[in-house]
Scaffold this motif. Structure first.
Motif, PDB file in Angstrom:
ATOM      1  N   LYS A 106      34.975  37.102  31.256  1.00 18.05           N
ATOM      2  CA  LYS A 106      36.232  36.429  31.570  1.00 18.05           C
ATOM      3  C   LYS A 106      37.334  36.842  30.597  1.00 18.05           C
ATOM      4  O   LYS A 106      38.478  37.084  30.997  1.00 18.05           O
ATOM      5  CB  LYS A 106      36.033  34.911  31.530  1.00 18.05           C
ATOM      6  CG  LYS A 106      37.276  34.116  31.904  1.00 18.05           C
ATOM      7  CD  LYS A 106      36.991  32.619  31.881  1.00 18.05           C
ATOM      8  CE  LYS A 106      38.244  31.821  32.251  1.00 18.05           C
ATOM      9  NZ  LYS A 106      37.988  30.361  32.197  1.00 18.05           N
ATOM     10  N   GLN A 107      36.998  36.938  29.324  1.00 16.67           N
ATOM     11  CA  GLN A 107      37.981  37.306  28.309  1.00 16.67           C
ATOM     12  C   GLN A 107      38.510  38.721  28.528  1.00 16.67           C
ATOM     13  O   GLN A 107      39.721  38.953  28.470  1.00 16.67           O
ATOM     14  CB  GLN A 107      37.362  37.211  26.915  1.00 16.67           C
ATOM     15  CG  GLN A 107      38.275  37.725  25.790  1.00 16.67           C
ATOM     16  CD  GLN A 107      37.526  38.024  24.512  1.00 16.67           C
ATOM     17  OE1 GLN A 107      36.408  37.539  24.312  1.00 16.67           O
ATOM     18  NE2 GLN A 107      38.113  38.824  23.643  1.00 16.67           N
ATOM     19  N   ILE A 108      37.610  39.661  28.802  1.00 15.46           N
ATOM     20  CA  ILE A 108      38.006  41.071  28.847  1.00 15.46           C
ATOM     21  C   ILE A 108      38.569  41.477  30.198  1.00 15.46           C
ATOM     22  O   ILE A 108      39.533  42.253  30.272  1.00 15.46           O
ATOM     23  CB  ILE A 108      36.795  41.962  28.497  1.00 15.46           C
ATOM     24  CG1 ILE A 108      36.229  41.587  27.124  1.00 15.46           C
ATOM     25  CG2 ILE A 108      37.185  43.435  28.509  1.00 15.46           C
ATOM     26  CD1 ILE A 108      34.873  42.203  26.826  1.00 15.46           C
ATOM     27  N   PHE A 109      38.007  40.944  31.290  1.00 15.18           N
ATOM     28  CA  PHE A 109      38.329  41.473  32.614  1.00 15.18           C
ATOM     29  C   PHE A 109      39.027  40.482  33.543  1.00 15.18           C
ATOM     30  O   PHE A 109      39.162  40.755  34.736  1.00 15.18           O
ATOM     31  CB  PHE A 109      37.050  41.986  33.285  1.00 15.18           C
ATOM     32  CG  PHE A 109      36.344  43.050  32.491  1.00 15.18           C
ATOM     33  CD1 PHE A 109      36.915  44.302  32.320  1.00 15.18           C
ATOM     34  CD2 PHE A 109      35.115  42.803  31.895  1.00 15.18           C
ATOM     35  CE1 PHE A 109      36.269  45.288  31.586  1.00 15.18           C
ATOM     36  CE2 PHE A 109      34.463  43.769  31.160  1.00 15.18           C
ATOM     37  CZ  PHE A 109      35.046  45.021  31.001  1.00 15.18           C
ATOM     38  N   ALA A 110      39.477  39.345  33.008  1.00 11.17           N
ATOM     39  CA  ALA A 110      40.157  38.364  33.876  1.00 11.17           C
ATOM     40  C   ALA A 110      41.410  38.962  34.515  1.00 11.17           C
ATOM     41  O   ALA A 110      41.773  38.629  35.640  1.00 11.17           O
ATOM     42  CB  ALA A 110      40.512  37.117  33.078  1.00 11.17           C
ATOM     43  N   GLY A 111      42.076  39.869  33.808  1.00  8.51           N
ATOM     44  CA  GLY A 111      43.305  40.479  34.334  1.00  8.51           C
ATOM     45  C   GLY A 111      43.091  41.798  35.031  1.00  8.51           C
ATOM     46  O   GLY A 111      44.045  42.489  35.378  1.00  8.51           O
ATOM     47  N   GLY A 112      41.839  42.171  35.260  1.00 11.38           N
ATOM     48  CA  GLY A 112      41.531  43.442  35.921  1.00 11.38           C
ATOM     49  C   GLY A 112      40.678  44.321  35.036  1.00 11.38           C
ATOM     50  O   GLY A 112      40.388  43.997  33.886  1.00 11.38           O
ATOM     51  N   PHE A 126      47.035  41.089  28.070  1.00 14.66           N
ATOM     52  CA  PHE A 126      46.880  41.426  26.647  1.00 14.66           C
ATOM     53  C   PHE A 126      46.547  40.182  25.829  1.00 14.66           C
ATOM     54  O   PHE A 126      45.656  40.205  24.969  1.00 14.66           O
ATOM     55  CB  PHE A 126      48.162  42.078  26.131  1.00 14.66           C
ATOM     56  CG  PHE A 126      48.141  42.379  24.656  1.00 14.66           C
ATOM     57  CD1 PHE A 126      47.601  43.562  24.178  1.00 14.66           C
ATOM     58  CD2 PHE A 126      48.650  41.473  23.737  1.00 14.66           C
ATOM     59  CE1 PHE A 126      47.573  43.836  22.812  1.00 14.66           C
ATOM     60  CE2 PHE A 126      48.624  41.736  22.369  1.00 14.66           C
ATOM     61  CZ  PHE A 126      48.081  42.925  21.909  1.00 14.66           C
ATOM     62  N   LYS A 127      47.237  39.101  26.112  1.00 15.99           N
ATOM     63  CA  LYS A 127      47.005  37.856  25.365  1.00 15.99           C
ATOM     64  C   LYS A 127      45.594  37.332  25.616  1.00 15.99           C
ATOM     65  O   LYS A 127      44.904  36.894  24.676  1.00 15.99           O
ATOM     66  CB  LYS A 127      48.039  36.810  25.772  1.00 15.99           C
ATOM     67  CG  LYS A 127      47.907  35.492  25.016  1.00 15.99           C
ATOM     68  CD  LYS A 127      48.927  34.467  25.501  1.00 15.99           C
ATOM     69  CE  LYS A 127      48.708  33.121  24.810  1.00 15.99           C
ATOM     70  NZ  LYS A 127      49.651  32.096  25.321  1.00 15.99           N
ATOM     71  N   ALA A 128      45.135  37.375  26.882  1.00 20.11           N
ATOM     72  CA  ALA A 128      43.793  36.876  27.204  1.00 20.11           C
ATOM     73  C   ALA A 128      42.717  37.680  26.478  1.00 20.11           C
ATOM     74  O   ALA A 128      41.742  37.116  25.974  1.00 20.11           O
ATOM     75  CB  ALA A 128      43.569  36.940  28.717  1.00 20.11           C
ATOM     76  N   GLN A 129      42.905  38.990  26.411  1.00 18.80           N
ATOM     77  CA  GLN A 129      41.907  39.841  25.769  1.00 18.80           C
ATOM     78  C   GLN A 129      41.890  39.688  24.251  1.00 18.80           C
ATOM     79  O   GLN A 129      40.838  39.806  23.625  1.00 18.80           O
ATOM     80  CB  GLN A 129      42.174  41.314  26.114  1.00 18.80           C
ATOM     81  CG  GLN A 129      41.830  41.685  27.549  1.00 18.80           C
ATOM     82  CD  GLN A 129      42.057  43.161  27.813  1.00 18.80           C
ATOM     83  OE1 GLN A 129      43.029  43.758  27.351  1.00 18.80           O
ATOM     84  NE2 GLN A 129      41.177  43.774  28.582  1.00 18.80           N
ATOM     85  N   ASN A 130      43.057  39.437  23.651  1.00 13.17           N
ATOM     86  CA  ASN A 130      43.172  39.569  22.193  1.00 13.17           C
ATOM     87  C   ASN A 130      43.579  38.314  21.434  1.00 13.17           C
ATOM     88  O   ASN A 130      43.717  38.373  20.206  1.00 13.17           O
ATOM     89  CB  ASN A 130      44.213  40.663  21.877  1.00 13.17           C
ATOM     90  CG  ASN A 130      43.839  42.009  22.463  1.00 13.17           C
ATOM     91  OD1 ASN A 130      42.867  42.623  22.056  1.00 13.17           O
ATOM     92  ND2 ASN A 130      44.614  42.469  23.436  1.00 13.17           N
TER      93      ASN A 130
END
Length: 392
Positions: free
Chosen positions: A69-75, A185-189
């Motif tokens: 979810k953290q890494i790929f929620a945005g694609g 970017f925010k979700a991943q980092n």
């Protein structure tokens, strides 16, 4: 002619057999194995990509749900693969040699030297995106800040909205796409950014009343671009410039991952200017920041890029080789780079794939010769194989 008719007849019978033996919907797909369950020959219990080696080649490993979810929620995963994850209630990636090759290079990299660019290439559907996903998982677990563009051609072919860029004559702005990328970017980092407490090096003035003072956290800078969509593209450019400076100063590590990178060098986009002319990618405000961060004028980072025929338009899909897809300008921009070829499944990988689908009860028990039929019809191409066994 008789031989041709016989061949087409055989193919029709094979196709009919495939349809009978493919399970229909997710209701029959088995749930993910519980903790402590026996690991099958096509699975590995090693879930940390940094520990993968030749021993795990052609085996599936599971990405924990919260990390996925953290890494790929945005694609970052193909749409059909996302549907498969939802159906099987688990996110599994096969460990393949191209990803292992990249991981080996990255682990051996001297981050004090200028950034190295790695280019994934191969025919359509061979697994370039999933190889990149494997490396992204490694980066997230090893404290790399991720600068990830899931599919760059979307900006050039299907932007959410295009408008003239304020203060930049002749430039086209994609504010909603820029804001969506900042959210990604925010979700991943966000967790890593809070821990590192990185600060901006200078003041950014957006208007007479709005500015981001020097010494603001990068999270504040990102949130400003999300909240004020009008300035999302400018915020993206500022963020990427700051990341290059901070990384070179040794305050963080950055992993750049751009899928379909050759879209930045396509002759034209599908975006029209005010005079109804198709604009070139260099006139899109989002293009320059991502070209800047794929230069080799900074350190403490790595760049994982892919080039793909489907990132192009008709008339520009004759070859899958980087020199052709990037064109002269793109090739010179990246030169020197390390090419990494992604090919169709090996026999071992193909066998693991079929066993995984049998284990999920997505394919019924098959008669003798069924695997050979699938292998013949798909040519062991990962995407073609996925299409053959998709829900009817």
């Amino acid at each position: 002619m008789k031989m041709i008719r016989n061949r087409f007849g055989n193919l029709s019978r094979v196709s009919a057999q495939l349809q009978r033996h493919v399970q229909q919907m997710s209701t029959n797909a088995a749930a993910a194995p519980e903790e402590g369950a026996v690991i099958n020959e096509f699975r590995t219990a090693v879930t940390n990509p940094g520990e993968h080696s030749a021993l795990q080649v052609a085996k599936f490993y599971t990405i924990p749900a919260e990390q996925k979810k953290q890494i790929f929620a945005g694609g970052g995963l193909p749409k059909q693969y996302e549907q498969q994850i939802k159906t099987f209630t688990e996110a599994c990636l096969m460990v393949r040699n191209p990803a292992l090759e990249l991981l080996q290079y990255i682990k051996a990299t001297d981050l004090t030297k200028p950034v190295v660019r790695y280019v994934l290439y191969g025919e359509n559907g061979t697994g370039k995106t999933l190889s990149m996903a494997h490396v992204l998982h490694y980066g997230a677990l090893n404290d790399f800040l991720l600068v990830h563009v899931p599919w760059a051609p979307n900006w050039m072919k299907r932007p959410k909205e295009a408008s003239n860029a304020a203060g930049q004559e002749g430039m086209i702005d994609l504010p909603f796409d820029a804001a969506a990328w900042l959210v990604h970017f925010k979700a991943q980092n966000s967790q890593l950014l809070q821990r590192l407490q990185l600060k901006t090096s200078k003041e950014y003035v957006w208007s007479k009343r709005e500015s981001t003072p020097a010494g603001s956290s990068l999270i504040e800078l990102v949130e400003h671009g999300i909240a004020r969509i009008k300035y999302a593209s400018e915020t993206t450019a500022a963020l990427i410039a700051e990341l290059k400076q901070l990384s070179t100063a040794g305050q963080c590590k950055v992993m750049v991952a751009i899928d379909g990178f050759n879209a930045f060098f396509h002759p034209v986009t599908r975006i029209f200017s005010d005079n109804k002319q198709l604009v070139t990618p260099d006139r899109i405000t989002l293009t320059q920041p991502f070209l800047d961060i794929t230069n080799y004028d900074w350190t403490n980072g790595v760049c994982i890029l892919s080039v793909d025929k489907i990132a192009m338009t008709e008339g520009h899909m004759d070859s899958h080789m980087p020199r052709y897809l990037l064109g002269q300008e793109g090739f010179e921009h990246l030169d020197p780079f390390v090419p990494v070829l992604v090919e169709n499944y090996t026999d071992k990988e193909f066998h693991s794939y079929i066993n995984y689908y049998l284990d999920r009860h997505w394919i019924n028990k098959t008669p003798q010769g069924f695997e050979e039929q699938l292998k013949f019809m798909s040519n062991k191409n990962p995407y073609s194989l996925m299409q053959l066994v998709r829900a009817l």
